[in-house]
Design a protein around this motif. Structure first.
Motif, PDB file in Angstrom:
ATOM      1  N   LYS A 203      -5.863   1.829   4.837  1.00  0.00           N
ATOM      2  CA  LYS A 203      -7.103   2.566   4.597  1.00  0.00           C
ATOM      3  C   LYS A 203      -7.811   2.899   5.902  1.00  0.00           C
ATOM      4  O   LYS A 203      -8.342   4.000   6.079  1.00  0.00           O
ATOM      5  N   ASN A 204      -7.814   1.958   6.828  1.00  0.00           N
ATOM      6  CA  ASN A 204      -8.521   2.154   8.099  1.00  0.00           C
ATOM      7  C   ASN A 204      -7.793   3.091   9.053  1.00  0.00           C
ATOM      8  O   ASN A 204      -8.431   3.794   9.845  1.00  0.00           O
ATOM      9  N   TYR A 205      -6.459   3.081   8.996  1.00  0.00           N
ATOM     10  CA  TYR A 205      -5.688   3.816   9.999  1.00  0.00           C
ATOM     11  C   TYR A 205      -4.805   4.906   9.403  1.00  0.00           C
ATOM     12  O   TYR A 205      -3.858   5.359  10.035  1.00  0.00           O
ATOM     13  N   ALA A 206      -5.153   5.340   8.202  1.00  0.00           N
ATOM     14  CA  ALA A 206      -4.501   6.486   7.563  1.00  0.00           C
ATOM     15  C   ALA A 206      -2.993   6.321   7.412  1.00  0.00           C
ATOM     16  O   ALA A 206      -2.217   7.232   7.707  1.00  0.00           O
ATOM     17  N   PHE A 207      -2.582   5.139   6.934  1.00  0.00           N
ATOM     18  CA  PHE A 207      -1.181   4.883   6.599  1.00  0.00           C
ATOM     19  C   PHE A 207      -1.034   4.915   5.086  1.00  0.00           C
ATOM     20  O   PHE A 207      -1.912   4.435   4.358  1.00  0.00           O
ATOM     21  N   GLU A 208       0.073   5.466   4.610  1.00  0.00           N
ATOM     22  CA  GLU A 208       0.442   5.292   3.213  1.00  0.00           C
ATOM     23  C   GLU A 208       1.200   3.972   3.140  1.00  0.00           C
ATOM     24  O   GLU A 208       2.237   3.819   3.772  1.00  0.00           O
ATOM     25  N   VAL A 209       0.665   3.022   2.404  1.00  0.00           N
ATOM     26  CA  VAL A 209       1.233   1.673   2.365  1.00  0.00           C
ATOM     27  C   VAL A 209       1.872   1.423   0.999  1.00  0.00           C
ATOM     28  O   VAL A 209       1.240   1.634  -0.035  1.00  0.00           O
ATOM     29  N   VAL A 210       3.120   0.954   1.022  1.00  0.00           N
ATOM     30  CA  VAL A 210       3.834   0.655  -0.220  1.00  0.00           C
ATOM     31  C   VAL A 210       4.473  -0.725  -0.098  1.00  0.00           C
ATOM     32  O   VAL A 210       5.243  -0.977   0.840  1.00  0.00           O
ATOM     33  N   GLY A 211       4.148  -1.616  -1.028  1.00  0.00           N
ATOM     34  CA  GLY A 211       4.738  -2.948  -1.032  1.00  0.00           C
ATOM     35  C   GLY A 211       5.717  -3.098  -2.177  1.00  0.00           C
ATOM     36  O   GLY A 211       5.478  -2.604  -3.286  1.00  0.00           O
ATOM     37  N   LEU A 212       6.829  -3.766  -1.917  1.00  0.00           N
ATOM     38  CA  LEU A 212       7.832  -3.969  -2.955  1.00  0.00           C
ATOM     39  C   LEU A 212       7.299  -4.883  -4.052  1.00  0.00           C
ATOM     40  O   LEU A 212       7.551  -4.683  -5.234  1.00  0.00           O
ATOM     41  N   GLN A 213       6.541  -5.915  -3.656  1.00  0.00           N
ATOM     42  CA  GLN A 213       5.876  -6.780  -4.613  1.00  0.00           C
ATOM     43  C   GLN A 213       4.405  -6.405  -4.671  1.00  0.00           C
ATOM     44  O   GLN A 213       3.936  -5.576  -3.895  1.00  0.00           O
ATOM     45  N   GLY A 214       3.665  -7.019  -5.590  1.00  0.00           N
ATOM     46  CA  GLY A 214       2.257  -6.702  -5.733  1.00  0.00           C
ATOM     47  C   GLY A 214       1.402  -7.394  -4.699  1.00  0.00           C
ATOM     48  O   GLY A 214       1.880  -7.812  -3.640  1.00  0.00           O
ATOM     49  N   LEU A 215       0.101  -7.534  -4.999  1.00  0.00           N
ATOM     50  CA  LEU A 215      -0.836  -8.170  -4.076  1.00  0.00           C
ATOM     51  C   LEU A 215      -0.506  -9.635  -3.860  1.00  0.00           C
ATOM     52  O   LEU A 215      -0.758 -10.186  -2.799  1.00  0.00           O
ATOM     53  N   SER A 216       0.049 -10.279  -4.874  1.00  0.00           N
ATOM     54  CA  SER A 216       0.444 -11.680  -4.764  1.00  0.00           C
ATOM     55  C   SER A 216       1.953 -11.783  -4.725  1.00  0.00           C
ATOM     56  O   SER A 216       2.649 -11.090  -5.466  1.00  0.00           O
ATOM     57  N   THR A 217       2.456 -12.663  -3.854  1.00  0.00           N
ATOM     58  CA  THR A 217       3.903 -12.865  -3.780  1.00  0.00           C
ATOM     59  C   THR A 217       4.423 -13.611  -4.999  1.00  0.00           C
ATOM     60  O   THR A 217       5.630 -13.781  -5.161  1.00  0.00           O
ATOM     61  N   ALA A 218       3.515 -14.051  -5.864  1.00  0.00           N
ATOM     62  CA  ALA A 218       3.942 -14.685  -7.115  1.00  0.00           C
ATOM     63  C   ALA A 218       4.483 -13.640  -8.090  1.00  0.00           C
ATOM     64  O   ALA A 218       5.131 -13.969  -9.074  1.00  0.00           O
ATOM     65  N   THR A 219       4.212 -12.360  -7.791  1.00  0.00           N
ATOM     66  CA  THR A 219       4.711 -11.266  -8.613  1.00  0.00           C
ATOM     67  C   THR A 219       6.093 -10.865  -8.118  1.00  0.00           C
ATOM     68  O   THR A 219       6.238 -10.389  -6.993  1.00  0.00           O
ATOM     69  N   GLU A 220       7.100 -11.038  -8.930  1.00  0.00           N
ATOM     70  CA  GLU A 220       8.472 -10.746  -8.535  1.00  0.00           C
ATOM     71  C   GLU A 220       8.774  -9.247  -8.652  1.00  0.00           C
ATOM     72  O   GLU A 220       8.315  -8.576  -9.571  1.00  0.00           O
ATOM     73  N   ALA A 221       9.559  -8.738  -7.710  1.00  0.00           N
ATOM     74  CA  ALA A 221      10.004  -7.351  -7.773  1.00  0.00           C
ATOM     75  C   ALA A 221      11.284  -7.282  -8.601  1.00  0.00           C
ATOM     76  O   ALA A 221      12.210  -8.059  -8.392  1.00  0.00           O
ATOM     77  N   GLY A 222      11.334  -6.347  -9.553  1.00  0.00           N
ATOM     78  CA  GLY A 222      12.516  -6.185 -10.389  1.00  0.00           C
ATOM     79  C   GLY A 222      13.447  -5.124  -9.845  1.00  0.00           C
ATOM     80  O   GLY A 222      13.151  -4.435  -8.859  1.00  0.00           O
ATOM     81  N   VAL A 223      14.580  -4.947 -10.513  1.00  0.00           N
ATOM     82  CA  VAL A 223      15.576  -3.956 -10.096  1.00  0.00           C
ATOM     83  C   VAL A 223      14.985  -2.554 -10.117  1.00  0.00           C
ATOM     84  O   VAL A 223      15.214  -1.752  -9.208  1.00  0.00           O
ATOM     85  N   GLN A 224      14.191  -2.261 -11.139  1.00  0.00           N
ATOM     86  CA  GLN A 224      13.586  -0.932 -11.229  1.00  0.00           C
ATOM     87  C   GLN A 224      12.622  -0.684 -10.072  1.00  0.00           C
ATOM     88  O   GLN A 224      12.542   0.434  -9.561  1.00  0.00           O
ATOM     89  N   ASP A 225      11.891  -1.730  -9.668  1.00  0.00           N
ATOM     90  CA  ASP A 225      10.977  -1.600  -8.525  1.00  0.00           C
ATOM     91  C   ASP A 225      11.750  -1.247  -7.259  1.00  0.00           C
ATOM     92  O   ASP A 225      11.334  -0.383  -6.477  1.00  0.00           O
TER      93      ASP A 225
END
Length: 303
Positions: A203-225
């Motif tokens: 937000k501060n430096y005009a980057f498009e940011v995409v994370g494989l998992q959500g805000l918490s690492t307790a959220t697992e990324a699936g095959v579709q993700d």
């Protein structure tokens, strides 16, 4: 069952434990994350006894308090933590302590909620990775100075001077970061990481940011993700993706393999420090050094 036992230990410790007298008469301060530990160290200096619960590479989302941690917390004069559910598994411990008149201080509660980034995954929650906005970290510094000065007025002048010097360094950090990022063309400012830790940075430096998992690492990324993000990387011609020091690298390696299976290439641009600083004694072992290291790693890989 383990949770019940730990909370029972907290209750008994608070009810019966007499704080050990410190021969040096200094405040006992306990902190959670390495970023907060480094901040309090800069403000408190030699006038406090400081213990950080989490070390380098430790994921605060998944961190569980040990019996030894409970003892440290009970014996503390002041406890500083991030809040906004970052230290999710410590919340019940802190709530139990609050009910027994000891009030841990959530530094992120000082931030105007209207300026925070909301969560798509957890209703009424906010993105807790606020330290990637340097202006917020300055607010942390002011709050720490205020609390230390109120608890230890005889050293208030020292805390105030330490804060002043640290804020000067944070001002310089902001200028250096801005200058480095300006060397990266806007169309290349796409940051793909293991989990959504860099939204405030984006937000501060005009980057498009995409994370494989959500805000918490307790959220697992699936095959579709993985497949969806692989398609995004190919479509946007992203040159590099990044591992995080506190998250297993297998998730990013799986993403890289998914891109390769579609006949494209993406490199792993390096390891970023997101939820924890680097090892003590290294450049990345301080908040300022970590921030500069991350930005240099990102810009060099994407450029």
């Amino acid at each position: 069952m383990k949770k019940i036992i730990l909370l029972s230990i907290v209750f008994l410790a608070i009810s019966s434990c007499k704080k050990e007298n410190q021969e040096n008469g200094k405040l006992n301060i306990v902190t959670t994350t390495t970023m907060i530990t480094d901040l309090v160290k800069n403000i408190g200096g030699d006038h406090i006894n400081l213990q950080g619960l989490m070390g380098s590479g430790v994921d605060p989302h998944l961190y569980k308090a040990s019996e030894g941690d409970v003892t440290k917390l009970v014996n503390a004069d002041i406890i500083f933590y991030n809040g906004l559910h970052l230290e999710g598994k410590l919340v019940e411990v802190f709530e139990k302590m609050e009910s027994q008149t000891k009030t841990p201080i959530a530094l992120a509660e000082e931030i105007d909620k209207s300026t925070l980034i909301g969560s798509d995954y957890f209703a009424f929650n906010y993105d807790p990775h606020v330290w990637f906005n340097i202006a917020y970290f300055k607010q942390f510094a002011k709050k720490v100075t205020q609390v230390l000065s109120e608890k230890d007025p005889k050293n208030a002048e020292n805390y105030s001077e330490n804060e002043k010097q640290y804020l000067i360094k944070l001002d310089a950090l902001q200028e250096n970061i801005k200058a480095t990022i300006e060397t990266l063309p806007q169309e290349k400012r796409i940051l793909v990481t293991a989990h959504d830790a860099f939204n405030y940075f984006g937000k501060n430096y005009a980057f498009e940011v995409v994370g494989l998992q959500g805000l918490s690492t307790a959220t697992e990324a699936g095959v579709q993700d993985v497949q969806k993000l692989a398609a995004f990387i190919i479509d946007k011609k992203v040159k590099a993706i990044f591992v995080e020091s506190s998250v297993p690298k297998r998730t990013i390696e799986a993403l890289q393999a998914a891109v390769k299976s579609k006949g494209h290439e993406v490199i792993i641009g390096g390891t970023l420090f997101s939820d924890a600083l680097g090892n003590a004694g290294t450049i990345e072992g301080t908040y300022i050094g970590m921030f500069e290291y991350n930005v240099n790693t990102i810009v060099n890989a994407l450029r």
